[in-house]
Design a protein around this motif. Structure first.
Motif, PDB file in Angstrom:
ATOM      1  N   ARG A 479       0.833  -1.213   0.000  1.00  0.00           N
ATOM      2  CA  ARG A 479       0.000   0.000   0.000  1.00  0.00           C
ATOM      3  C   ARG A 479       0.863   1.257   0.000  1.00  0.00           C
ATOM      4  O   ARG A 479       0.527   2.243  -0.670  1.00  0.00           O
ATOM      5  CB  ARG A 479      -0.913  -0.010   1.221  1.00  0.00           C
ATOM      6  N   GLU A 480       1.944   1.227   0.750  1.00  0.00           N
ATOM      7  CA  GLU A 480       2.828   2.393   0.802  1.00  0.00           C
ATOM      8  C   GLU A 480       3.410   2.688  -0.574  1.00  0.00           C
ATOM      9  O   GLU A 480       3.415   3.834  -1.038  1.00  0.00           O
ATOM     10  CB  GLU A 480       3.955   2.143   1.801  1.00  0.00           C
ATOM     11  N   ARG A 481       3.868   1.636  -1.260  1.00  0.00           N
ATOM     12  CA  ARG A 481       4.473   1.848  -2.580  1.00  0.00           C
ATOM     13  C   ARG A 481       3.419   2.255  -3.603  1.00  0.00           C
ATOM     14  O   ARG A 481       3.680   3.101  -4.464  1.00  0.00           O
ATOM     15  CB  ARG A 481       5.202   0.579  -3.014  1.00  0.00           C
ATOM     16  N   ALA A 482       2.242   1.653  -3.511  1.00  0.00           N
ATOM     17  CA  ALA A 482       1.174   2.022  -4.441  1.00  0.00           C
ATOM     18  C   ALA A 482       0.784   3.488  -4.254  1.00  0.00           C
ATOM     19  O   ALA A 482       0.560   4.219  -5.225  1.00  0.00           O
ATOM     20  CB  ALA A 482      -0.045   1.118  -4.233  1.00  0.00           C
ATOM     21  N   ARG A 483       0.715   3.904  -3.007  1.00  0.00           N
ATOM     22  CA  ARG A 483       0.362   5.303  -2.732  1.00  0.00           C
ATOM     23  C   ARG A 483       1.425   6.253  -3.283  1.00  0.00           C
ATOM     24  O   ARG A 483       1.099   7.274  -3.900  1.00  0.00           O
ATOM     25  CB  ARG A 483       0.229   5.493  -1.215  1.00  0.00           C
ATOM     26  N   GLU A 484       2.677   5.904  -3.083  1.00  0.00           N
ATOM     27  CA  GLU A 484       3.758   6.767  -3.565  1.00  0.00           C
ATOM     28  C   GLU A 484       3.735   6.850  -5.087  1.00  0.00           C
ATOM     29  O   GLU A 484       3.890   7.937  -5.664  1.00  0.00           O
ATOM     30  CB  GLU A 484       5.104   6.224  -3.074  1.00  0.00           C
TER      31      GLU A 484
END
Length: 1002
Positions: A479-484
């Motif tokens: 989720r963190e990478r997708a958000r970034e």
């Protein structure tokens, strides 16, 4: 039963595992047993590995089986394959000798080129008793290619899941395999058709007409997956006719259509040996209705006249992969002005954006937005879309951007300054991360799947195969990478996708900008002209001291993403005004604008913070160094510990302004905690834990400094001294704006020197500690202090002996004071003495049963508070937070005798114990726990907004709507709160009635 050394291996079915092991290890040595145990223990799915090994054993020659068991590394390779890929398991069970062959001469260290693969096919799949090439006969070629593909996929799969080869190498390996198969299939097709119809020639019969296969999509970029379609275009050089053969003569168009059909059949027709690759021809001119094979001049004419925006995007990756490569290169050269024009207009970019939006809408409708690795938000397609849009925009002027491979394009985009180093590095890392997930999903059973598993069990297994402990750890990273990724795309789209000219004109004071104002209105601004004036001020600075051009350019770059973030809120006008007011306090905004430009996620964080807390934003503007707290996603996922806070405090005390250390620690940590709540949706209990720990660390340091000053004046003493925390501090339930309820106590049994009075000495310690905590300074104020809960309240001594503490609560305290004492907790001072005082306080508080007098006293006090509070009050009005605490305290006192561990101050923890011991029914437990968390969450957000101590909902309906929006509460907020309070008050009345009956009957 499982025997050593297999007992510790987490088999999902131990009984089945025991039977499998008995068969697999029949007649094996102890060394083999050890090797197998080691291989299975290192496995993400040991049961699957063992079942696959048993199946392999059933099909395997003894020589191969013996070598597998005797070679630890080969055994590890096999168990890894069996656990992760039924598809590869099937290949090995059909052809067990591949295991030995690949192990000894599989070229597992690198990708094989197209030429090496063709050589390998001729070497290993040609009949040794025949001189006929495998491509001489088309039917034979199809069979050979399918067998060859199985061996090649097995080799590449081993490189992926056993040797952890880099994703670019795996993708190139798969693409080279597709190229080789297409080349051989084309060769066989042309040979067979030439025999039947003769060679295709130009009309004058002097020049052969040639054929090229153009790879598109992932094949074109050499980025193929294990289960990718291959997107192809078929072009030929000249119209004309064939020379004639056994079946007569046909037109070149008909000949090459048949060639294309043969190639598609060879690649994708199912057979007992499987298929090679699915073929997708929908990208050809005119799509599904267009001719299968097109003369190259006709294709160029089609794109020039009818080519659409998405076709420009698709042709970025066009690459000749089989047949007449020179013809394919000529096509690319002629298409260069179409694909990479020197300048793009906004209409073309909007067309591409609409296509992207339609895809996303389809994924959202299927409910796969978060699970879709390829097309979901922040997925592979978002990265490819960002890269390709930048290539389209700039490739006409910068030839180095015309690369077909995504990772190489990212390198060039950074070198050409079209992406920042942060953006390029982030997108490259996330692309590799997502492609690895995609590969691991597809390698399992060969399905064309891009979605994460829905079941927790399957997601856990996938997570372990990827190196994570469980699905929660994996999904946090995902989720963190997708958000970034999404942040970078949206920042880019806001400028590039909608056209940058309107932003530039909007922020030019000399421009009469109507289009930009209209776009602001479309974004939800009710006063777009005023919004423009705020943006002009932020971009250009005050008239008397305007910003430099570089500052303005920085703001132009961040404005689209800033507006996109602000427009997500209900009242963008007010939010922009507040944002402008906060940023307007900066004397030099250059640093902030640059940070926002190069770190898009910071814009999201800053706008979110501005929408939720003017108070915290004021801290940020007063101390811009706190921006570091927001500049890293990792900061928001880090949970501070006592040790880390003390280390940070130590560092701040050795910085340039040590007097500011406590204030900077509090401001920075509270800012981080608030952002964790806003962005990471941390629970009320987690926020309470973190704010309480922060307060403790600051309190202990304030006490240390206070003691140090008293020692300098009066000298040192060995008399133990402690601070007890009550209220929210004692219960680990602090919120934003919570004050500190403190009792200062010293050991009255230890004598002090005659010249020192313990009352005066420790009153001085308490006074110095309180002064540090509550007095306003140029850095702000740390905490409000409430010492009214100490014995005798405000009239009593600041510090008391432990004898007086016991005497007061046993003999003089009101029932409500004993209620308050239930939260007593050692928070600072001499650790041993503090814990002893905590135990004394709890024993005193929890040993006082609720009699009729106490019940009537507490109920009278509660009614008075409710009447005084009013319906907007969340804490003391009927059904508010105080009533939940009363209910829990009454229940604790009822049952603490049989459950001593009910002696605790936190509501959540006490409720959990009561429910686990069936002392409160399931529905009541859920209501109390949920409503307590909901009311405290609303209260936290109110206090976060202005840093105050209010316990009331906003009186203005518009402010309540805004607060509800920020809390994702769809109902009218006062109605929502009334519903919560009604449920609580009903339970409170029932609790009091039951308690009253029990008292009456006792």
């Amino acid at each position: 039963m499982l025997s050593d050394p297999f007992k510790a291996i987490p088999f999902s079915n131990p009984q089945q595992a025991a039977l499998c092991l008995e068969e697999v290890l029949a007649d094996s040595s102890s060394a083999t047993t050890t090797h197998l145990a080691t291989a299975l223990n290192d496995n993400a799915a040991p049961m699957k590995a063992l079942v696959g090994l048993q199946r392999f054993r059933e099909h395997c020659p003894e020589t191969v089986w013996g070598k597998a068991l005797a070679t630890p590394t080969l055994l590890h390779m096999l168990t890894t394959i069996f656990s992760q890929s039924p598809m590869l398991t099937d290949i090995l069970c059909r052809s067990p000798h591949y295991a030995e062959l690949l192990w000894e001469q599989g070229h597992l260290e690198r990708a094989l080129s197209k030429e090496e693969l063709i050589e390998d096919l001729h070497k290993n799949f040609t009949d040794p008793n025949s001189d006929v090439s495998p491509t001489e006969n088309f039917a034979s070629c199809c069979h050979t290619l399918r067998l060859f593909r199985q061996k090649a996929i097995l080799r590449i799969g081993i490189r992926e899941i056993v040797h952890y080869a880099p994703i670019p190498s795996i993708a190139a390996d798969l693409a080279n395999l597709a190229d080789a198969c297409l080349e051989l299939a084309l060769e066989a097709a042309q040979k067979e058709l030439t025999t039947r119809f003769g060679a295709p020639m130009t009309d004058d019969k002097t020049t052969p007409s040639t054929f090229v296969i153009m790879a598109m999509g992932k094949l074109g970029g050499r980025e193929l997956n294990f289960s990718s379609d291959v997107d192809l275009l078929f072009f030929y050089s000249h119209d004309g006719n064939t020379l004639g053969g056994s079946s007569g003569t046909i037109t070149n168009h008909e000949f090459f259509r048949k060639v294309g059909e043969y190639v598609i059949k060879a690649m994708s027709e199912p057979s007992p040996d499987g298929f090679i690759f699915r073929v997708d021809m929908r990208l050809r001119p005119y799509g599904r209705t267009g001719a299968l094979a097109v003369p190259m001049p006709g294709a160029v004419e089609y794109y020039a006249e009818f080519g659409r925006a998405w076709e420009r995007q698709a042709l970025i990756k066009a690459r000749p992969c089989a047949g007449d490569i020179a013809l394919g290169e000529l096509f690319i050269k002629r298409m260069r002005p179409f694909v990479f024009p020197k300048y793009f207009d906004d209409a073309i970019l909007e067309d591409i954006r609409r296509t992207k939006a339609q895809t996303e809408a389809m994924i959202a409708k299927r409910g796969e937005t978060e699970r879709e690795v390829k097309l979901g938000r922040g997925g592979i397609r978002d990265i490819e879309f960002t890269v390709q849009m930048l290539q389209l925009l700039n490739g006409g002027r910068l030839p180095k951007l015309r690369t077909k491979n995504t990772l190489r394009a990212l390198e060039q985009l950074e070198k050409q300054a079209k992406l920042t180093p942060f953006e390029a590095n982030a997108l490259a890392r996330h692309y590799v991360f997502l492609r690895q997930i995609e590969h691991r999903i597809q390698i399992e059973d060969g399905r064309q799947c891009h979605a994460l598993p829905e079941s927790t069990e399957q997601l856990d297994e996938l997570s372990r195969r990827l190196g994570y402990t469980d699905h929660e750890a994996f999904m946090r990273v995902y989720r963190e990478r997708a958000r970034e990724t999404r942040n970078i795309l949206e920042r880019f789209l806001a400028v590039k996708g909608a056209g940058q000219l309107w932003i530039t004109a909007l922020l030019d004071p000399q421009s009469q900008e109507d289009i930009g104002v209209q776009k602001l209105a479309e974004m939800g601004f009710t006063a777009p002209e005023q919004a423009r004036q705020e943006l002009l001020s932020l971009a250009n600075g005050p008239e008397i001291r305007p910003f430099s051009r570089s500052v303005r350019d920085q703001f132009v770059a961040i404005t689209p993403f800033l507006l996109n973030e602000i427009s997500n809120f209900r009242y963008p006008d007010a939010l922009l005004l507040r944002f402008a007011r906060i940023l307007g306090k900066l004397s030099a905004p250059t640093v902030l604008y640059e940070l926002l430009h190069h770190n898009p996620v910071l814009t999201h964080f800053l706008v979110t913070l501005t929408a939720n807390s003017e108070y915290l934003c004021s801290l940020l503007m007063r101390e811009p160094a706190l921006l570091d707290t927001l500049s890293s996603v990792q900061n928001l996922d880090r949970v501070s510990t006592r040790h880390s806070l003390e280390d940070e405090l130590h560092n701040l005390q050795h910085a340039y302004d040590p007097d500011a250390a406590l204030y900077r620690l509090k401001d920075g940590e509270m800012l981080r905690i608030a952002m964790r709540e806003l962005v990471r949706n941390r629970s009320v209990a987690e926020v309470g834990d973190e704010l309480t720990l922060l307060a403790e660390v600051i309190l202990r340091e304030a006490l240390r400094q206070g003691q140090e000053k008293v020692v300098q004046r009066y000298g040192d003493t060995d008399v133990p001294f402690a601070i007890l925390g009550l209220g929210k501090l004692g219960g680990w339930e602090m919120g934003y704006g919570s004050d500190l309820d403190l009792i200062f106590v010293y050991d009255g049994d230890i004598k002090m020197p005659p010249q020192l009075s313990p009352v005066e000495y420790f009153a001085a310690v308490a006074s110095q500690t309180l002064r540090i905590l509550k007095e306003p300074t140029r850095y702000g104020r740390l905490y409000d202090i409430d010492a009214r809960l100490r014995p005798d309240g405000n009239k009593g001594m600041l510090a008391i002996s432990h004898h007086r503490l016991q005497q007061y609560y046993h003999e003089e305290a009101q029932p409500w004071e004993r209620f308050a004492l239930m939260k007593a907790r050692a928070v600072a001072g001499d650790r041993t003495f503090a814990l002893r005082m905590e135990q004394i306080a709890k024993k005193t508080a929890f040993s006082c049963p609720t009699d009729r007098t106490a019940l009537e006293h507490n109920e009278s006090l509660r009614r008075q508070m409710a009447q005084k509070a009013g319906p907007l009050d969340l804490k003391t009005y009927d059904g508010g937070i105080a009533e939940i605490e009363f209910i829990v305290r009454y229940l604790q006192l009822q049952h603490v005798a049989e459950l001593p561990h009910l002696q605790r101050g936190d509501v959540f923890g006490a409720l959990d114990i009561l429910y686990e011991n069936e002392l409160v029914d399931r529905e009541s437990y859920r209501t109390l726990r949920h409503n307590y968390g909901a009311l405290r969450r609303i209260l936290n957000r109110i206090r976060m907004q202005d840093g105050g101590h209010s316990t009331k909902l906003p009186g203005n309906p518009g402010d309540r709507i805004d607060l509800a929006d920020r809390l994702s509460i769809t109902a009218e907020l006062l109605e929502y709160v009334d519903q919560l309070r009604q449920e609580v008050h009903t339970l409170y009345d029932a609790t009091v009635r039951t308690l009253s009956e029990n008292i009456k009957n006792s």
